[in-house]
Design an enzyme around this catalytic site. Structure first.
Site, short mmCIF file in Angstrom:
data_model
loop_
_atom_site.label_atom_id
_atom_site.label_comp_id
_atom_site.label_asym_id
_atom_site.label_seq_id
_atom_site.Cartn_x
_atom_site.Cartn_y
_atom_site.Cartn_z
N CYS A 96 0.92 -1.13 -0.09
CA CYS A 96 0.12 0.00 -0.26
C CYS A 96 0.86 1.12 0.13
O CYS A 96 0.25 2.42 0.02
CB CYS A 96 -0.95 0.12 1.09
SG CYS A 96 -1.95 -1.42 1.44
N HIS A 98 -4.22 -4.18 -2.45
CA HIS A 98 -4.54 -3.76 -1.29
C HIS A 98 -4.69 -2.15 -1.05
O HIS A 98 -4.79 -1.50 -0.12
CB HIS A 98 -3.61 -4.62 -0.39
CG HIS A 98 -3.74 -5.77 -0.16
ND1 HIS A 98 -2.76 -6.73 0.47
CD2 HIS A 98 -4.46 -6.72 -0.53
CE1 HIS A 98 -2.98 -7.94 0.04
NE2 HIS A 98 -4.19 -8.04 -0.37
N GLN A 130 12.56 -16.48 3.54
CA GLN A 130 11.88 -17.42 4.06
C GLN A 130 11.07 -18.22 3.34
O GLN A 130 10.92 -18.21 2.33
CB GLN A 130 10.82 -16.83 5.39
CG GLN A 130 11.67 -15.80 6.21
CD GLN A 130 10.68 -15.06 7.06
OE1 GLN A 130 9.89 -14.32 6.65
NE2 GLN A 130 10.56 -15.45 8.44
#
Length: 400
Positions: free
Chosen positions: A169, A187, A299
């Protein structure tokens, strides 16, 4: 007492027996758990016998332990060694060159270099809150497009990237010079407020964060449409909401791009949210006809097993190597040439006090009249689209 039923005293006795058995089972579980934490050589004969008699509990506890370890490993950051990363980047560069239609999916990881924290990383907002630590960040309007943002813009200019789908955003894709038609900000965008009464919706790009007064299911910004006078609303899609605006979400273009893509490059996204959008993954196509997937993240992501290649590295590091491999120069971000200043609609007379956020300036020395924003500093995150996410996670933590 009903025929064939139990009396009140019998029901109470049965309940006591049930509770006693449950407590005995819990105590046995605790005993087995303590024994399993010991090395096999340190266990007594009696403890060995108890484990043998509790095979089901041993299996259950070992399964729990494996799941905990698996979750812990998924949260750890892994870095490929430099030589391995260079080799993977060469493979990625080949995929970029040969792609007929390349779409890039981006997440918070591409903006951490701009001092905007992510949510789920080791130093992410939610991770720190779960550990009981305070969260602070510099004024988000002071963030500037990163090397990754500028690289994506250059790749689009060179027609190597056809579309960008972003969860962020922060408006940095727009400010990097990427055309509005080439971005789907799923978003929302912190710099854009809209009038939904006008047809088509009327957009107002601002040079400040418009979300200061907004929150989940409460989107009015306090300013009104210059044409019809209706209350303006922000464009942010909070957790638990479904985005309905045409722009800047641009779902139609995102869906079209995903359907045409033969290659998808995911940069800095955990994909835990994006995986829930079937339209982005062409799941109705047979596996052989789905786009090849390339992921850059430190990750684990839920799409790793579907990836043609996973690069464990920071986005800026990978994109620097990729652009060098492609022989392309990375343009430097220029505040003077930031597109937001030409796109922005100025506030009308009387609206200057409608916000207290720091406004963007073409140079850091320049400050617009009446700007009450504080200088760049690290402070607790309060209000706005980012602060609301922090508040919501804090509330969840208290409930659980």
């Amino acid at each position: 007492m009903a025929a064939g039923g139990l009396s009140r005293s019998e029901r109470k006795a049965a309940e006591r027996v049930r509770r006693l058995r449950e407590e005995q089972q819990r105590e046995r579980l605790r005993q087995v758990s303590r024994i399993l934490r010991k090395a096999a050589a340190e266990r007594s004969a009696e403890e060995g016998r108890l484990l043998a008699e509790s095979a089901d509990l041993v299996t259950e506890l070992q399964g729990r332990s494996r799941r905990r370890e698996g979750l812990k490993r998924r949260q750890e950051e892994v870095c490929d060694d430099p030589e391995e990363l260079r080799g993977k980047v060469r493979e990625l560069a080949s995929a970029v060159r040969n792609a007929k239609y390349l779409v890039v999916y981006t997440g918070a990881g591409i903006s951490t270099a701009a001092s905007i924290p992510d949510y789920r990383g080791p130093n992410g907002v939610w991770t720190l809150l779960q550990k009981g630590r305070s969260v602070s960040a510099a004024d988000l309007s002071e963030a500037e497009p990163t090397l990754t943002h500028m690289s994506i813009t250059r790749l689009h200019e060179q027609k190597l990237v056809q579309h960008v789908v972003s969860q962020n955003c922060d408006g940095l894709h727009l400010r990097s010079g990427l055309p509005r038609t080439a971005i789907s900000e799923l978003h929302g965008n912190m710099y854009i407020e809209v009038c939904t009464s006008c047809v088509p919706n009327r957009e107002y790009v601002r040079v400040f964060d418009v979300t200061e007064r907004t929150a989940l299911h409460r989107h009015q910004t306090g300013r009104t449409c210059h044409k019809c006078g209706t209350q303006l609303r922000d464009t942010i899609v909070h957790f638990g909401e479904r985005g309905t605006l045409g722009q800047p979400l641009n779902w139609e273009a995102a869906t079209e791009a995903a359907s045409r893509a033969d290659t998808i490059l995911c940069l800095g996204s955990s994909l835990k949210v994006l995986k829930k959008y079937p339209r982005l993954w062409c799941m109705t196509k047979p596996p052989s006809r789905r786009p090849k997937l390339y992921i850059v993240n430190l990750q684990w992501t839920p799409k790793d097993d579907w990836a043609a290649l996973k690069l464990h590295g920071k986005c800026d590091d990978v994109m620097r190597l990729l652009m060098a491999e492609l022989g392309l120069e990375i343009p430097a971000y220029s505040r003077w040439q930031d597109p937001i200043f030409s796109l922005a609609t100025p506030l009308r007379a009387g609206e200057e006090g409608s916000h207290s956020r720091k406004s963007l300036c073409r140079s850091r020395e320049e400050a617009p009249p009446g700007d009450r924003g504080a200088p760049l500093s690290s402070a607790p995150i309060l209000g706005g689209w980012f602060g609301r996410g922090c508040t919501k996670r804090t509330k969840r933590k208290k409930v659980t």
